[in-house]
Write an enzyme that holds these catalytic residues in place. Structure first.
Site, PDB file in Angstrom:
ATOM      1  N   ASP A  44     -20.877  59.968  -1.927  1.00  0.00           N
ATOM      2  CA  ASP A  44     -19.976  59.303  -2.868  1.00  0.00           C
ATOM      3  C   ASP A  44     -19.695  60.237  -4.044  1.00  0.00           C
ATOM      4  OD1 ASP A  44     -18.913  56.406  -3.771  1.00  0.00           O
ATOM      5  OD2 ASP A  44     -19.715  57.480  -5.512  1.00  0.00           O
ATOM      6  N   TYR A  49     -16.678  62.988 -12.174  1.00  0.00           N
ATOM      7  CA  TYR A  49     -18.056  63.507 -12.197  1.00  0.00           C
ATOM      8  C   TYR A  49     -18.057  65.030 -12.390  1.00  0.00           C
ATOM      9  CZ  TYR A  49     -19.066  58.962  -9.958  1.00  0.00           C
ATOM     10  OH  TYR A  49     -19.138  57.632  -9.633  1.00  0.00           O
ATOM     11  N   LYS A  74     -12.729  59.258  -5.985  1.00  0.00           N
ATOM     12  CA  LYS A  74     -12.084  58.220  -6.803  1.00  0.00           C
ATOM     13  C   LYS A  74     -10.991  58.800  -7.696  1.00  0.00           C
ATOM     14  CE  LYS A  74     -16.680  56.164  -6.847  1.00  0.00           C
ATOM     15  NZ  LYS A  74     -17.614  57.284  -6.990  1.00  0.00           N
ATOM     16  N   HIS A 107     -10.796  54.159  -9.712  1.00  0.00           N
ATOM     17  CA  HIS A 107     -12.116  54.200 -10.365  1.00  0.00           C
ATOM     18  C   HIS A 107     -12.310  53.051 -11.364  1.00  0.00           C
ATOM     19  CE1 HIS A 107     -15.511  57.271 -11.226  1.00  0.00           C
ATOM     20  NE2 HIS A 107     -15.941  56.040 -11.381  1.00  0.00           N
ATOM     21  N   ASN A 136     -15.030  48.794 -10.103  1.00  0.00           N
ATOM     22  CA  ASN A 136     -14.999  48.146 -11.426  1.00  0.00           C
ATOM     23  C   ASN A 136     -13.884  47.112 -11.557  1.00  0.00           C
ATOM     24  OD1 ASN A 136     -17.172  49.687 -12.835  1.00  0.00           O
ATOM     25  ND2 ASN A 136     -15.828  51.402 -12.325  1.00  0.00           N
ATOM     26  N   GLN A 157     -16.414  48.821  -5.484  1.00  0.00           N
ATOM     27  CA  GLN A 157     -17.686  49.444  -5.880  1.00  0.00           C
ATOM     28  C   GLN A 157     -18.007  48.999  -7.311  1.00  0.00           C
ATOM     29  OE1 GLN A 157     -19.085  53.826  -7.031  1.00  0.00           O
ATOM     30  NE2 GLN A 157     -18.696  53.691  -4.844  1.00  0.00           N
ATOM     31  N   PRO A 185     -27.428  51.733  -8.429  1.00  0.00           N
ATOM     32  CA  PRO A 185     -28.202  50.737  -7.668  1.00  0.00           C
ATOM     33  C   PRO A 185     -29.662  50.674  -8.083  1.00  0.00           C
ATOM     34  CG  PRO A 185     -27.868  52.710  -6.343  1.00  0.00           C
ATOM     35  CD  PRO A 185     -27.011  52.868  -7.570  1.00  0.00           C
ATOM     36  N   GLY A 187     -30.562  51.175 -11.225  1.00  0.00           N
ATOM     37  CA  GLY A 187     -30.586  50.871 -12.656  1.00  0.00           C
ATOM     38  C   GLY A 187     -30.112  52.033 -13.500  1.00  0.00           C
ATOM     39  N   SER A 229     -29.870  61.138  -6.681  1.00  0.00           N
ATOM     40  CA  SER A 229     -31.016  61.908  -7.157  1.00  0.00           C
ATOM     41  C   SER A 229     -30.693  63.383  -7.021  1.00  0.00           C
ATOM     42  CB  SER A 229     -32.284  61.583  -6.367  1.00  0.00           C
ATOM     43  OG  SER A 229     -33.360  62.367  -6.885  1.00  0.00           O
TER      44      SER A 229
HETATM   45  P1  A2P Z   1     -33.227  61.987 -10.510  1.00  0.00           P
HETATM   46  O1  A2P Z   1     -31.837  62.454 -10.198  1.00  0.00           O
HETATM   47  O2  A2P Z   1     -33.887  62.813 -11.574  1.00  0.00           O
HETATM   48  O3  A2P Z   1     -34.065  61.809  -9.273  1.00  0.00           O
HETATM   49  P2  A2P Z   1     -28.697  55.355  -9.939  1.00  0.00           P
HETATM   50  O4  A2P Z   1     -29.174  53.948 -10.163  1.00  0.00           O
HETATM   51  O5  A2P Z   1     -27.451  55.669 -10.668  1.00  0.00           O
HETATM   52  O6  A2P Z   1     -28.664  55.763  -8.507  1.00  0.00           O
HETATM   53  O7  A2P Z   1     -29.743  56.288 -10.725  1.00  0.00           O
HETATM   54  C1  A2P Z   1     -30.824  56.773 -10.135  1.00  0.00           C
HETATM   55  C2  A2P Z   1     -31.764  57.280 -11.215  1.00  0.00           C
HETATM   56  O8  A2P Z   1     -33.070  57.106 -10.705  1.00  0.00           O
HETATM   57  C3  A2P Z   1     -31.572  58.731 -11.494  1.00  0.00           C
HETATM   58  O9  A2P Z   1     -31.877  58.980 -12.832  1.00  0.00           O
HETATM   59  C4  A2P Z   1     -32.569  59.420 -10.556  1.00  0.00           C
HETATM   60  O10 A2P Z   1     -33.101  60.546 -11.195  1.00  0.00           O
HETATM   61  C5  A2P Z   1     -33.650  58.373 -10.388  1.00  0.00           C
HETATM   62  N1  A2P Z   1     -34.140  58.262  -9.012  1.00  0.00           N
HETATM   63  C6  A2P Z   1     -33.461  58.409  -7.850  1.00  0.00           C
HETATM   64  N2  A2P Z   1     -34.250  58.212  -6.799  1.00  0.00           N
HETATM   65  C7  A2P Z   1     -35.468  57.929  -7.278  1.00  0.00           C
HETATM   66  C8  A2P Z   1     -36.726  57.653  -6.675  1.00  0.00           C
HETATM   67  N3  A2P Z   1     -36.872  57.605  -5.361  1.00  0.00           N
HETATM   68  N4  A2P Z   1     -37.774  57.418  -7.499  1.00  0.00           N
HETATM   69  C9  A2P Z   1     -37.636  57.463  -8.836  1.00  0.00           C
HETATM   70  N5  A2P Z   1     -36.484  57.728  -9.458  1.00  0.00           N
HETATM   71  C10 A2P Z   1     -35.409  57.962  -8.699  1.00  0.00           C
END
Ligand code: A2P
Length: 272
Positions: A44, A49, A74, A107, A136, A157, A185, A187, A229
């Site tokens: 995505d 971005y 988007k 978007h 949105n 989305q 998703p 948070g 991530s």
């Molecule tokens: P990072 O990129 O440093 O791993 P979103 O809700 O927008 O998908 O955001 C995901 C947030 O949670 C990012 O800040 C990401 O940080 C972190 N994250 C993604 N996967 C994990 C995981 N398996 N455990 C803990 N934090 C995670």
């Protein structure tokens, strides 16, 4: 991997890699490459971005043929307002190094979004986009598009996570046959969702992490999920969610964590 079918018959993998706030350059190239090489078949992206070129590089570096994975990007607000839908689409394709997009989304419902939708329909009918949708959008935005649409909205989305599950809007979309995708998703960055003890307990019960539990919750509520991530082990762990199932009680517990706490602006009142 769970696969869902959109209202035009096109399939979409229920779990994808998000790229919002993934820094442009090597971090994005690596994240996309690790994801595709690790088994993801859905990426995505978005023009805003500012990392589409790196997403494209990661796609190429992965060695996974383009037609074997699903790619979303988007249309940004400035392009909607300027009536640059077709140009913006071509620019995104160029940066991503592809000549088609699987899912192209408006978007935000910026002024001119209904006119933009008509151009997206043209691109869809020309075969350049496999499915078109929005992001949105609240019920009234969807109704505005539907008043002129000849192609049904495939996807909305929207922000959704345990502290803002956005369930009423998700239910409305489902009733209309619009597939819901959850952004932020987990948070989102800096959120405290994953530290919540409710998730911690459920995670321990399944020998999983809180992130895996939240991803599983989205999938079991029928929502496409695109966790972001930049870390290889997290990217791979976030895909490892198909060997356990949350009980109805656990689903209800997570559902009841809602605090009506969005991290993104109100789609009726944004200033960008
Ligand atoms: P990072 O990129 O440093 O791993 P979103 O809700 O927008 O998908 O955001 C995901 C947030 O949670 C990012 O800040 C990401 O940080 C972190 N994250 C993604 N996967 C994990 C995981 N398996 N455990 C803990 N934090 C995670």
């Amino acid at each position: 991997m769970d696969i869902k079918t959109m209202n035009n018959g096109v399939e979409i993998p229920a779990l994808g890699l998000g790229t919002y706030l993934t820094p442009d350059g090597q971090a994005t190239v690596d994240a996309v490459r690790w994801a595709l090489q690790g088994g993801y078949r859905h990426i995505d992206a978005a023009m805003i971005y500012e990392n589409e070129e790196s997403v494209g590089e990661g796609m190429k570096a992965s060695g996974v043929p383009r037609e074997e994975f699903f790619l979303t990007t988007k249309l940004w607000n400035d392009d909607i307002r300027a009536g640059r839908t077709r140009e913006a689409f071509e620019e995104s394709c160029k940066r991503l190094g592809t000549d088609y997009i699987d899912l192209y989304l408006i978007h935000w419902p910026a002024e001119g979004f209904v006119e933009a939708w008509k151009i997206m329909e043209d691109l869809y009918k020309e075969g350049r986009i496999k499915a078109i949708g929005v992001s949105n959008c609240l019920q009234h935005h969807i109704e505005e598009i539907e008043a002129v649409a000849t192609v049904p909205i495939a996807v909305n989305q929207i922000e959704s996570h345990p502290y803002f599950n956005n369930q009423a809007l998700a239910d409305y979309c489902r009733k209309k046959g619009i597939l819901v995708e959850a952004y932020s998703p987990l948070g989102s960055t800096g959120g405290k969702v994953l530290d919540d003890p409710v998730l911690g307990e459920i995670a321990v019960a399944h020998g999983k992490t809180p992130a895996q539990v939240v991803i599983r919750w989205h999938l079991q509520r029928g929502i496409v999920v695109i966790p972001k991530s930049t870390h290889q082990e997290r990217i791979l762990a976030n895909l490892d969610v198909f060997d356990f199932k949350l009980t109805d009680e656990e689903m209800a517990e997570i559902q009841s964590m809602d605090r009506n706490e969005p991290t993104s602006p109100d789609p009726d009142n944004f200033d960008f």
